[in-house]
Design a protein around this motif. Sequence first.
Motif, PDB file in Angstrom:
ATOM      1  N   MET A 290     -48.244 -24.749  11.976  1.00  0.00           N
ATOM      2  CA  MET A 290     -47.483 -23.770  10.834  1.00  0.00           C
ATOM      3  C   MET A 290     -46.637 -22.765  11.735  1.00  0.00           C
ATOM      4  SD  MET A 290     -48.803 -21.593   7.545  1.00  0.00           S
ATOM      5  CE  MET A 290     -50.268 -20.537   8.531  1.00  0.00           C
ATOM      6  N   ASN A 291     -45.429 -22.550  11.093  1.00  0.00           N
ATOM      7  CA  ASN A 291     -44.697 -21.784  11.843  1.00  0.00           C
ATOM      8  C   ASN A 291     -44.693 -20.265  11.046  1.00  0.00           C
ATOM      9  OD1 ASN A 291     -42.748 -20.174  13.179  1.00  0.00           O
ATOM     10  ND2 ASN A 291     -41.101 -21.194  12.203  1.00  0.00           N
ATOM     11  N   ILE A 292     -45.190 -19.186  11.730  1.00  0.00           N
ATOM     12  CA  ILE A 292     -45.612 -17.725  11.072  1.00  0.00           C
ATOM     13  C   ILE A 292     -44.153 -17.108  11.546  1.00  0.00           C
ATOM     14  CG2 ILE A 292     -46.848 -15.816  11.361  1.00  0.00           C
ATOM     15  CD1 ILE A 292     -49.296 -17.389  12.032  1.00  0.00           C
ATOM     16  N   GLN A 293     -43.524 -16.716  10.508  1.00  0.00           N
ATOM     17  CA  GLN A 293     -42.259 -15.750  10.482  1.00  0.00           C
ATOM     18  C   GLN A 293     -42.796 -14.252  10.344  1.00  0.00           C
ATOM     19  OE1 GLN A 293     -39.799 -17.091   7.454  1.00  0.00           O
ATOM     20  NE2 GLN A 293     -39.384 -19.083   8.071  1.00  0.00           N
ATOM     21  N   THR A 294     -41.949 -13.615  11.313  1.00  0.00           N
ATOM     22  CA  THR A 294     -42.247 -12.080  11.470  1.00  0.00           C
ATOM     23  C   THR A 294     -40.886 -11.602  11.566  1.00  0.00           C
ATOM     24  OG1 THR A 294     -42.421 -12.119  13.954  1.00  0.00           O
ATOM     25  CG2 THR A 294     -43.999 -12.394  12.824  1.00  0.00           C
ATOM     26  N   ASP A 295     -40.884 -10.266  11.521  1.00  0.00           N
ATOM     27  CA  ASP A 295     -39.633  -9.413  11.592  1.00  0.00           C
ATOM     28  C   ASP A 295     -39.183  -9.372  13.042  1.00  0.00           C
ATOM     29  OD1 ASP A 295     -41.080  -7.066  12.220  1.00  0.00           O
ATOM     30  OD2 ASP A 295     -40.646  -6.177  10.440  1.00  0.00           O
ATOM     31  N   GLN A 296     -38.259  -8.445  13.135  1.00  0.00           N
ATOM     32  CA  GLN A 296     -37.859  -8.578  14.483  1.00  0.00           C
ATOM     33  C   GLN A 296     -38.859  -7.338  15.158  1.00  0.00           C
ATOM     34  OE1 GLN A 296     -34.281  -6.215  13.905  1.00  0.00           O
ATOM     35  NE2 GLN A 296     -35.241  -4.029  13.602  1.00  0.00           N
ATOM     36  N   ASP A 297     -39.912  -6.560  14.636  1.00  0.00           N
ATOM     37  CA  ASP A 297     -40.976  -6.004  15.363  1.00  0.00           C
ATOM     38  C   ASP A 297     -42.251  -6.563  15.444  1.00  0.00           C
ATOM     39  OD1 ASP A 297     -39.207  -3.619  15.829  1.00  0.00           O
ATOM     40  OD2 ASP A 297     -39.274  -3.142  13.709  1.00  0.00           O
ATOM     41  N   GLY A 298     -42.178  -7.829  14.775  1.00  0.00           N
ATOM     42  CA  GLY A 298     -43.594  -8.558  15.080  1.00  0.00           C
ATOM     43  C   GLY A 298     -44.362  -8.604  13.718  1.00  0.00           C
ATOM     44  N   PHE A 299     -44.035  -7.887  12.704  1.00  0.00           N
ATOM     45  CA  PHE A 299     -44.639  -7.848  11.292  1.00  0.00           C
ATOM     46  C   PHE A 299     -44.452  -9.088  10.815  1.00  0.00           C
ATOM     47  CE2 PHE A 299     -44.410  -3.311  12.399  1.00  0.00           C
ATOM     48  CZ  PHE A 299     -45.726  -2.757  11.937  1.00  0.00           C
ATOM     49  N   LEU A 300     -45.561  -9.434   9.963  1.00  0.00           N
ATOM     50  CA  LEU A 300     -45.410 -10.596   9.193  1.00  0.00           C
ATOM     51  C   LEU A 300     -44.360 -10.421   7.906  1.00  0.00           C
ATOM     52  CD1 LEU A 300     -49.051 -12.165   8.802  1.00  0.00           C
ATOM     53  CD2 LEU A 300     -47.184 -13.084  10.161  1.00  0.00           C
ATOM     54  N   LEU A 301     -43.657 -11.507   7.754  1.00  0.00           N
ATOM     55  CA  LEU A 301     -42.906 -11.443   6.556  1.00  0.00           C
ATOM     56  C   LEU A 301     -43.790 -11.694   5.365  1.00  0.00           C
ATOM     57  CD1 LEU A 301     -39.531 -13.136   7.735  1.00  0.00           C
ATOM     58  CD2 LEU A 301     -40.210 -10.563   7.395  1.00  0.00           C
ATOM     59  N   ASP A 302     -44.701 -12.654   5.483  1.00  0.00           N
ATOM     60  CA  ASP A 302     -45.530 -12.802   4.273  1.00  0.00           C
ATOM     61  C   ASP A 302     -47.112 -12.701   4.779  1.00  0.00           C
ATOM     62  OD1 ASP A 302     -47.198 -14.051   2.264  1.00  0.00           O
ATOM     63  OD2 ASP A 302     -45.959 -16.056   2.052  1.00  0.00           O
ATOM     64  N   PRO A 303     -47.864 -11.879   4.185  1.00  0.00           N
ATOM     65  CA  PRO A 303     -49.229 -11.544   4.472  1.00  0.00           C
ATOM     66  C   PRO A 303     -50.121 -12.971   4.608  1.00  0.00           C
ATOM     67  CG  PRO A 303     -48.380  -9.712   3.447  1.00  0.00           C
ATOM     68  CD  PRO A 303     -47.415 -10.694   3.387  1.00  0.00           C
ATOM     69  N   GLU A 304     -49.601 -13.876   3.616  1.00  0.00           N
ATOM     70  CA  GLU A 304     -50.419 -15.043   3.167  1.00  0.00           C
ATOM     71  C   GLU A 304     -50.553 -15.772   4.703  1.00  0.00           C
ATOM     72  OE1 GLU A 304     -51.900 -16.504   0.281  1.00  0.00           O
ATOM     73  OE2 GLU A 304     -51.237 -14.765  -1.089  1.00  0.00           O
ATOM     74  N   ASP A 305     -49.746 -15.797   5.626  1.00  0.00           N
ATOM     75  CA  ASP A 305     -49.590 -16.591   6.642  1.00  0.00           C
ATOM     76  C   ASP A 305     -50.655 -16.208   7.747  1.00  0.00           C
ATOM     77  OD1 ASP A 305     -47.352 -17.900   5.733  1.00  0.00           O
ATOM     78  OD2 ASP A 305     -45.795 -16.935   6.485  1.00  0.00           O
ATOM     79  N   TRP A 306     -51.293 -15.148   7.382  1.00  0.00           N
ATOM     80  CA  TRP A 306     -51.921 -14.534   8.364  1.00  0.00           C
ATOM     81  C   TRP A 306     -53.350 -15.107   8.632  1.00  0.00           C
ATOM     82  CZ3 TRP A 306     -57.209 -12.884   8.472  1.00  0.00           C
ATOM     83  CH2 TRP A 306     -57.457 -12.075   9.691  1.00  0.00           C
ATOM     84  N   ASN A 307     -53.704 -15.113  10.094  1.00  0.00           N
ATOM     85  CA  ASN A 307     -55.036 -15.778  10.436  1.00  0.00           C
ATOM     86  C   ASN A 307     -55.485 -15.034  11.796  1.00  0.00           C
ATOM     87  OD1 ASN A 307     -53.903 -16.957  12.956  1.00  0.00           O
ATOM     88  ND2 ASN A 307     -53.018 -18.769  11.856  1.00  0.00           N
ATOM     89  N   GLU A 308     -56.759 -15.179  12.020  1.00  0.00           N
ATOM     90  CA  GLU A 308     -57.485 -14.305  13.218  1.00  0.00           C
ATOM     91  C   GLU A 308     -56.759 -14.591  14.526  1.00  0.00           C
ATOM     92  OE1 GLU A 308     -61.730 -14.532  13.081  1.00  0.00           O
ATOM     93  OE2 GLU A 308     -61.650 -13.587  11.050  1.00  0.00           O
ATOM     94  N   GLU A 309     -56.032 -15.885  14.596  1.00  0.00           N
ATOM     95  CA  GLU A 309     -55.417 -16.071  15.902  1.00  0.00           C
ATOM     96  C   GLU A 309     -54.041 -15.177  16.088  1.00  0.00           C
ATOM     97  OE1 GLU A 309     -52.941 -19.852  17.990  1.00  0.00           O
ATOM     98  OE2 GLU A 309     -54.377 -20.283  16.419  1.00  0.00           O
ATOM     99  N   PHE A 310     -53.646 -14.938  14.697  1.00  0.00           N
ATOM    100  CA  PHE A 310     -52.304 -13.923  14.748  1.00  0.00           C
ATOM    101  C   PHE A 310     -52.657 -12.721  15.376  1.00  0.00           C
ATOM    102  CE2 PHE A 310     -49.755 -10.808  12.675  1.00  0.00           C
ATOM    103  CZ  PHE A 310     -48.746 -11.066  13.215  1.00  0.00           C
TER     104      PHE A 310
END
Length: 106
Positions: free
Chosen positions: A1-21
């Motif tokens: 899965m490709n996790i998308q972040t903003d330019q500062d590395g914050f997730l765009l969608d909190p649902e994409d989070w996992n412990e590896e992130f």
Amino acid sequence: MNIQTDQDGFLLDPEDWNEEFALDVANATKLELSKDHWRVIHMIRDLYFTSGIVPELRTILKNLRNDIGKDKATRKYIYALFPYGYGQQGCKIAGMRKPLKLWLDL
């Protein structure tokens, strides 16, 4: 899965989070996550998914007081865990979007 972040590395969608992130973000700032870190990280996420908003620090402190006692649940405790700040580091590791205040400061 490709996790998308903003330019500062914050997730765009909190649902994409996992412990590896979380581990990757923490490692980028040379932060080793302890059980105390994970307690706060999971609390941020639980409160977010319960309320639909990123919890303010005072909400986290209130909940921590119930878990670990009022003497330990302080701003000093949070900043010892997340030296770059609750919003800038703690919420980022927990997979939240960039806090509004940080957007306004840009």
